[in-house]
Design a protein around this motif. Structure first.
Motif, PDB file in Angstrom:
ATOM      1  N   LEU A  53      -2.946  -3.238   7.492  1.00  0.00           N
ATOM      2  CA  LEU A  53      -3.994  -2.239   7.659  1.00  0.00           C
ATOM      3  C   LEU A  53      -4.032  -1.682   9.088  1.00  0.00           C
ATOM      4  N   LYS A  54      -3.547  -2.479  10.047  1.00  0.00           N
ATOM      5  CA  LYS A  54      -3.469  -1.991  11.424  1.00  0.00           C
ATOM      6  C   LYS A  54      -2.359  -0.952  11.576  1.00  0.00           C
ATOM      7  N   GLN A  55      -1.324  -1.072  10.702  1.00  0.00           N
ATOM      8  CA  GLN A  55      -0.156  -0.190  10.796  1.00  0.00           C
ATOM      9  C   GLN A  55      -0.325   1.083   9.978  1.00  0.00           C
ATOM     10  N   THR A  56      -0.874   0.946   8.781  1.00  0.00           N
ATOM     11  CA  THR A  56      -0.984   2.098   7.896  1.00  0.00           C
ATOM     12  C   THR A  56      -2.037   1.865   6.817  1.00  0.00           C
ATOM     13  N   ARG A  57      -2.603   2.964   6.356  1.00  0.00           N
ATOM     14  CA  ARG A  57      -3.475   2.900   5.181  1.00  0.00           C
ATOM     15  C   ARG A  57      -2.984   3.890   4.128  1.00  0.00           C
ATOM     16  N   GLU A  58      -1.706   4.264   4.262  1.00  0.00           N
ATOM     17  CA  GLU A  58      -1.114   5.233   3.341  1.00  0.00           C
ATOM     18  C   GLU A  58      -0.579   4.550   2.093  1.00  0.00           C
ATOM     19  N   PHE A  59      -1.358   3.671   1.515  1.00  0.00           N
ATOM     20  CA  PHE A  59      -1.001   3.065   0.228  1.00  0.00           C
ATOM     21  C   PHE A  59      -2.278   3.004  -0.597  1.00  0.00           C
ATOM     22  N   THR A  60      -2.114   2.998  -1.901  1.00  0.00           N
ATOM     23  CA  THR A  60      -3.293   3.002  -2.765  1.00  0.00           C
ATOM     24  C   THR A  60      -3.389   1.761  -3.642  1.00  0.00           C
ATOM     25  N   ALA A  61      -2.340   0.952  -3.640  1.00  0.00           N
ATOM     26  CA  ALA A  61      -2.350  -0.242  -4.487  1.00  0.00           C
ATOM     27  C   ALA A  61      -1.533  -1.348  -3.845  1.00  0.00           C
ATOM     28  N   VAL A  62      -1.907  -2.579  -4.163  1.00  0.00           N
ATOM     29  CA  VAL A  62      -1.215  -3.765  -3.668  1.00  0.00           C
ATOM     30  C   VAL A  62      -0.852  -4.658  -4.854  1.00  0.00           C
ATOM     31  N   PHE A  63       0.408  -5.024  -4.940  1.00  0.00           N
ATOM     32  CA  PHE A  63       0.875  -6.014  -5.902  1.00  0.00           C
ATOM     33  C   PHE A  63       1.090  -7.299  -5.104  1.00  0.00           C
ATOM     34  N   HIS A  66      -0.923   5.420  -9.491  1.00  0.00           N
ATOM     35  CA  HIS A  66      -0.501   4.986  -8.162  1.00  0.00           C
ATOM     36  C   HIS A  66       0.990   5.230  -7.944  1.00  0.00           C
ATOM     37  N   ARG A  67       1.340   5.660  -6.738  1.00  0.00           N
ATOM     38  CA  ARG A  67       2.731   5.852  -6.368  1.00  0.00           C
ATOM     39  C   ARG A  67       3.067   5.136  -5.057  1.00  0.00           C
ATOM     40  N   ARG A  68       2.062   4.858  -4.265  1.00  0.00           N
ATOM     41  CA  ARG A  68       2.262   4.143  -2.995  1.00  0.00           C
ATOM     42  C   ARG A  68       1.759   2.705  -3.174  1.00  0.00           C
TER      43      ARG A  68
END
Length: 351
Positions: free
Chosen positions: A247-257, A191-193
């Motif tokens: 999620l309304k703004q972006t889905r350009e991430f692959t992981a959540v801390f 993961h990078r995002r």
């Protein structure tokens, strides 16, 4: 500021212009004393910040070995575990334990500390991250000196160390190292995002976790702008709201801390509501390893903080060497618990 010297009943009597015996009777409330005299004695005691010596009261059967633990909220699994540790260690030693909740209100905290001082608690343990500003530092110094003057001790549990010279013991765990490690775990999975969900600027515990997260990204050669911190505070509801908005703004991430496991619980619910799978579409990690974390869907990878041991250590260290514990700083470790909420990023979304 409260004097470091213990005010005696004799000083109260002199201030009120009565005998020591009369002052004692007025303060005990167990003997008839003229109302005007009692008011004069009580005013003198208040002006001098007098609190009956807990050790002296114990000699006449009026005092008890008591530890007080003060938390933000009793519904938080983390705070509950710390309080359970305090209670268990106190019980092992034949002490009583009193638990108070402040809701994060500084005035309520101050009133509870004063009440416990008046009731003769030998240990007052304040738990959890705070906003470390001048008002907080002044408040803690007041608590520490006031408790010390009445023969009691202040323990800061999971809170930052006070200024040097303040008679308080600090027992905490390494928030930054835990956050660094779990971010590294996500990076190792590809993961990078990675979004940090649950920031609360000024809160010492969360600021340390954000610092660990940023440091891990930097060590993997990612530029500072790669970090994405969502300030939403803690709790399941906060995590759900923040993830829904993100999620309304972006889905350009692959992981959540997530800042803690309850934020992670809210985030998992919001991701499911949006039709996203964990870890297929998004990986999620938390912090604290509350008992329910392994029952999440999927079971949560998280940082285990020694919550119960934190409470036990607060009592054990304070009582083990009471003459030298004041001003001591004890740091407990953390470690990652790997479960099923982390996988590789979806194909084509790693960079």
């Amino acid at each position: 500021m409260v004097s470091k010297g213990r005010v005696t009943i004799r000083e109260v009597a002199e201030r009120a212009g009565v005998s020591t015996a009369t002052a004692s009777r007025a303060l005990s409330g167990n003997h008839p004393v003229p109302a005007a005299t009692r008011a004069r004695v009580l005013r003198a005691a208040r002006d001098l910040d007098y609190v009956a010596n807990a050790h002296a009261r114990a000699l006449v059967g009026g005092g008890r070995k008591m530890a007080a633990v003060v938390v933000r909220q009793v519904t938080s699994p983390f705070y509950a575990q710390v309080a359970e540790g305090v209670e268990a260690e106190a019980a092992d030693r034949g002490w009583l334990c009193v638990v108070g909740a402040t809701g994060g209100d500084a005035q309520r905290e101050m009133e509870f500390v004063q009440l416990m001082r008046e009731e003769g608690a030998r240990l007052v343990i304040l738990v959890g991250g705070v906003v470390e500003d001048d008002a907080y530092r002044e408040r803690v110094a007041h608590y520490a000196h006031a408790l010390d003057s009445s023969g009691a001790r202040l323990v800061l549990c999971g809170r930052p160390a006070p200024d040097p010279g303040i008679p308080a013991l600090v027992v905490e765990f390494d928030n930054e190292a835990g956050a660094h490690a779990v971010t590294g775990h996500l990076l190792s999975a590809g993961h990078r995002r990675i979004v940090f969900l649950g920031g609360l600027p000024g809160n010492t515990a969360l600021d340390a976790r954000v610092a660990g997260y940023r440091a891990a990204l930097a060590e993997h050669g990612l530029p500072p702008e790669t970090a994405h911190v969502v300030d939403c505070g803690l709790g399941r509801a906060a995590g759900h709201r923040a993830m829904t908005e993100l999620l309304k703004q972006t889905r350009e991430f692959t992981a959540v801390f997530a800042g803690d496991d309850m934020v992670a619980a809210g985030a998992l619910r919001a991701l499911a509501d949006a039709g996203l799978s964990v870890p297929g579409d998004v990986s999620v990690v938390g912090y604290n390893d509350i008992p329910l974390a392994e029952d999440f869907n999927p079971p949560l990878t998280t940082v285990r903080t020694p919550a119960e041991e934190l409470g036990r250590a607060a009592v054990r260290i304070a009582l083990r060497d009471p003459e030298h514990a004041a001003g001591a700083h004890h740091l407990l470790g953390t470690h990652i618990v790997v479960r099923d909420s982390v996988g590789p990023p979806p194909t084509g979304r790693a960079l």
